[in-house]
Design a protein around this motif. Sequence first.
Motif, PDB file in Angstrom:
ATOM      1  N   LYS A   1      36.169  49.644  14.692  1.00 51.03           N
ATOM      2  CA  LYS A   1      36.743  48.412  15.251  1.00 51.03           C
ATOM      3  C   LYS A   1      38.175  48.603  15.742  1.00 51.03           C
ATOM      4  O   LYS A   1      38.676  47.795  16.511  1.00 51.03           O
ATOM      5  N   GLU A   2      38.837  49.674  15.328  1.00 50.06           N
ATOM      6  CA  GLU A   2      40.204  49.937  15.767  1.00 50.06           C
ATOM      7  C   GLU A   2      40.260  50.907  16.939  1.00 50.06           C
ATOM      8  O   GLU A   2      41.337  51.218  17.426  1.00 50.06           O
ATOM      9  N   LEU A   3      39.122  51.390  17.381  1.00 54.12           N
ATOM     10  CA  LEU A   3      39.090  52.408  18.424  1.00 54.12           C
ATOM     11  C   LEU A   3      38.875  51.804  19.802  1.00 54.12           C
ATOM     12  O   LEU A   3      38.371  50.699  19.943  1.00 54.12           O
ATOM     13  N   ILE A   4      39.229  52.575  20.803  1.00 54.52           N
ATOM     14  CA  ILE A   4      39.142  52.136  22.196  1.00 54.52           C
ATOM     15  C   ILE A   4      38.123  53.012  22.912  1.00 54.52           C
ATOM     16  O   ILE A   4      38.162  54.233  22.808  1.00 54.52           O
ATOM     17  N   ALA A   5      37.220  52.375  23.653  1.00 55.06           N
ATOM     18  CA  ALA A   5      36.200  53.096  24.407  1.00 55.06           C
ATOM     19  C   ALA A   5      36.566  53.219  25.883  1.00 55.06           C
ATOM     20  O   ALA A   5      36.033  54.073  26.586  1.00 55.06           O
ATOM     21  N   GLY A   6      37.454  52.368  26.366  1.00 53.69           N
ATOM     22  CA  GLY A   6      37.835  52.405  27.769  1.00 53.69           C
ATOM     23  C   GLY A   6      38.952  51.419  28.035  1.00 53.69           C
ATOM     24  O   GLY A   6      39.349  50.648  27.154  1.00 53.69           O
ATOM     25  N   TYR A   7      39.460  51.433  29.265  1.00 54.80           N
ATOM     26  CA  TYR A   7      40.588  50.566  29.597  1.00 54.80           C
ATOM     27  C   TYR A   7      40.674  50.348  31.106  1.00 54.80           C
ATOM     28  O   TYR A   7      40.117  51.097  31.903  1.00 54.80           O
ATOM     29  N   TRP A   8      41.361  49.294  31.446  1.00 54.51           N
ATOM     30  CA  TRP A   8      41.817  49.043  32.815  1.00 54.51           C
ATOM     31  C   TRP A   8      43.288  48.694  32.729  1.00 54.51           C
ATOM     32  O   TRP A   8      43.764  48.192  31.704  1.00 54.51           O
ATOM     33  N   LEU A   9      43.995  48.898  33.810  1.00 51.73           N
ATOM     34  CA  LEU A   9      45.345  48.371  33.957  1.00 51.73           C
ATOM     35  C   LEU A   9      45.274  47.400  35.126  1.00 51.73           C
ATOM     36  O   LEU A   9      44.912  47.782  36.241  1.00 51.73           O
ATOM     37  N   PHE A  10      45.523  46.120  34.828  1.00 51.24           N
ATOM     38  CA  PHE A  10      45.460  45.049  35.831  1.00 51.24           C
ATOM     39  C   PHE A  10      46.861  44.640  36.260  1.00 51.24           C
ATOM     40  O   PHE A  10      47.794  44.673  35.457  1.00 51.24           O
ATOM     41  N   GLN A  11      46.975  44.178  37.490  1.00 52.24           N
ATOM     42  CA  GLN A  11      48.186  43.538  38.005  1.00 52.24           C
ATOM     43  C   GLN A  11      47.759  42.137  38.443  1.00 52.24           C
ATOM     44  O   GLN A  11      47.003  41.991  39.406  1.00 52.24           O
ATOM     45  N   THR A  12      48.176  41.125  37.678  1.00 51.79           N
ATOM     46  CA  THR A  12      47.822  39.740  38.000  1.00 51.79           C
ATOM     47  C   THR A  12      49.061  38.860  37.874  1.00 51.79           C
ATOM     48  O   THR A  12      50.096  39.288  37.377  1.00 51.79           O
ATOM     49  N   GLY A  13      48.929  37.613  38.280  1.00 52.97           N
ATOM     50  CA  GLY A  13      50.033  36.675  38.210  1.00 52.97           C
ATOM     51  C   GLY A  13      50.231  36.049  36.838  1.00 52.97           C
ATOM     52  O   GLY A  13      51.276  35.465  36.567  1.00 52.97           O
ATOM     53  N   SER A  14      49.208  36.145  35.974  1.00 51.26           N
ATOM     54  CA  SER A  14      49.304  35.502  34.664  1.00 51.26           C
ATOM     55  C   SER A  14      48.256  36.065  33.713  1.00 51.26           C
ATOM     56  O   SER A  14      47.290  36.706  34.148  1.00 51.26           O
ATOM     57  N   LEU A  15      48.439  35.784  32.440  1.00 53.12           N
ATOM     58  CA  LEU A  15      47.436  36.147  31.442  1.00 53.12           C
ATOM     59  C   LEU A  15      46.125  35.443  31.756  1.00 53.12           C
ATOM     60  O   LEU A  15      45.055  36.050  31.676  1.00 53.12           O
ATOM     61  N   GLN A  16      46.191  34.179  32.135  1.00 50.36           N
ATOM     62  CA  GLN A  16      44.970  33.425  32.426  1.00 50.36           C
ATOM     63  C   GLN A  16      44.176  34.064  33.564  1.00 50.36           C
ATOM     64  O   GLN A  16      42.950  34.130  33.508  1.00 50.36           O
ATOM     65  N   GLU A  17      44.869  34.550  34.580  1.00 53.42           N
ATOM     66  CA  GLU A  17      44.178  35.229  35.687  1.00 53.42           C
ATOM     67  C   GLU A  17      43.503  36.506  35.183  1.00 53.42           C
ATOM     68  O   GLU A  17      42.357  36.801  35.552  1.00 53.42           O
ATOM     69  N   ALA A  18      44.182  37.260  34.319  1.00 56.24           N
ATOM     70  CA  ALA A  18      43.581  38.467  33.744  1.00 56.24           C
ATOM     71  C   ALA A  18      42.346  38.105  32.921  1.00 56.24           C
ATOM     72  O   ALA A  18      41.310  38.774  33.002  1.00 56.24           O
ATOM     73  N   VAL A  19      42.442  37.029  32.142  1.00 58.09           N
ATOM     74  CA  VAL A  19      41.300  36.559  31.342  1.00 58.09           C
ATOM     75  C   VAL A  19      40.128  36.226  32.259  1.00 58.09           C
ATOM     76  O   VAL A  19      38.981  36.592  31.981  1.00 58.09           O
ATOM     77  N   GLU A  20      40.393  35.524  33.342  1.00 60.35           N
ATOM     78  CA  GLU A  20      39.319  35.150  34.260  1.00 60.35           C
ATOM     79  C   GLU A  20      38.632  36.380  34.852  1.00 60.35           C
ATOM     80  O   GLU A  20      37.423  36.395  35.014  1.00 60.35           O
ATOM     81  N   TRP A  21      39.406  37.412  35.176  1.00 57.70           N
ATOM     82  CA  TRP A  21      38.805  38.642  35.678  1.00 57.70           C
ATOM     83  C   TRP A  21      37.950  39.306  34.609  1.00 57.70           C
ATOM     84  O   TRP A  21      36.855  39.793  34.891  1.00 57.70           O
ATOM     85  N   VAL A  22      38.441  39.351  33.383  1.00 58.97           N
ATOM     86  CA  VAL A  22      37.677  39.985  32.305  1.00 58.97           C
ATOM     87  C   VAL A  22      36.381  39.224  32.043  1.00 58.97           C
ATOM     88  O   VAL A  22      35.336  39.832  31.785  1.00 58.97           O
ATOM     89  N   LYS A  23      36.410  37.909  32.158  1.00 56.31           N
ATOM     90  CA  LYS A  23      35.198  37.119  31.936  1.00 56.31           C
ATOM     91  C   LYS A  23      34.107  37.460  32.953  1.00 56.31           C
ATOM     92  O   LYS A  23      32.926  37.251  32.689  1.00 56.31           O
ATOM     93  N   ARG A  24      34.483  38.020  34.095  1.00 55.14           N
ATOM     94  CA  ARG A  24      33.518  38.409  35.124  1.00 55.14           C
ATOM     95  C   ARG A  24      32.934  39.800  34.874  1.00 55.14           C
ATOM     96  O   ARG A  24      31.992  40.218  35.539  1.00 55.14           O
ATOM     97  N   CYS A  25      33.481  40.522  33.917  1.00 53.04           N
ATOM     98  CA  CYS A  25      33.071  41.894  33.618  1.00 53.04           C
ATOM     99  C   CYS A  25      31.663  41.930  33.038  1.00 53.04           C
ATOM    100  O   CYS A  25      31.317  41.094  32.194  1.00 53.04           O
ATOM    101  N   PRO A  26      30.850  42.909  33.444  1.00 50.20           N
ATOM    102  CA  PRO A  26      29.569  43.088  32.759  1.00 50.20           C
ATOM    103  C   PRO A  26      29.835  43.447  31.294  1.00 50.20           C
ATOM    104  O   PRO A  26      30.876  44.031  30.984  1.00 50.20           O
ATOM    105  N   ASN A  27      28.912  43.114  30.410  1.00 51.09           N
ATOM    106  CA  ASN A  27      29.065  43.485  29.006  1.00 51.09           C
ATOM    107  C   ASN A  27      29.124  45.008  28.930  1.00 51.09           C
ATOM    108  O   ASN A  27      28.170  45.684  29.311  1.00 51.09           O
ATOM    109  N   PRO A  28      30.240  45.584  28.451  1.00 52.72           N
ATOM    110  CA  PRO A  28      30.382  47.045  28.437  1.00 52.72           C
ATOM    111  C   PRO A  28      29.317  47.768  27.615  1.00 52.72           C
ATOM    112  O   PRO A  28      29.105  48.957  27.801  1.00 52.72           O
ATOM    113  N   PHE A  29      28.663  47.058  26.704  1.00 49.60           N
ATOM    114  CA  PHE A  29      27.640  47.694  25.882  1.00 49.60           C
ATOM    115  C   PHE A  29      26.303  46.985  26.037  1.00 49.60           C
ATOM    116  O   PHE A  29      25.549  46.832  25.085  1.00 49.60           O
ATOM    117  N   GLU A  30      26.044  46.550  27.263  1.00 51.70           N
ATOM    118  CA  GLU A  30      24.807  45.920  27.703  1.00 51.70           C
ATOM    119  C   GLU A  30      24.393  44.760  26.798  1.00 51.70           C
ATOM    120  O   GLU A  30      25.022  43.726  26.827  1.00 51.70           O
TER     121      GLU A  30
END
Length: 142
Positions: free
Chosen positions: A73-102
């Motif tokens: 639970k403390e490990l990282i499997a992958g990452y992105w670096l986003f450039q957005t105008g706000s945390l909320q915008e970043a959240v909205e983009w992440v909500k569009r992401c496919p489930n990384p583990f199907e």
Amino acid sequence: MRFMVIVRATADSEAGVMPSEELLTQMGQYNEELVKAGVMVGGGGLQPSAKGARVRFSGNRRDVIDGPFAETKELIAGYWLFQTGSLQEAVEWVKRCPNPFEEGESEIEIRQVFESEDFGTEFTPELREQEERLREQIAARQ
């Protein structure tokens, strides 16, 4: 604002289970959307922790701990670096992401990256110049 978007590891990702062709296709399409929108600055998947190491600092001492690491639970499997105008915008983009583990459970964490101005007066003009010079050198290599 820049945000580190962190995909938490699972037992399967730590075991080296690779994503399906379908998930890789969906992730590729998602990444294309991010790039076209000017959101994605970088990103990638990470090998299991068995192929990694940690360096623990204690004063002047440095201890190397070889993977694998027990607490998935403390490990990282992958990452992105986003450039957005706000945390909320970043959240909205992440909500569009496919489930990384199907079909399984997964979690993605979003953390804002410090910018030079966040450090206050301790970040002297000389340190700011150094930071800018390093960023320019990194950009020139890409």
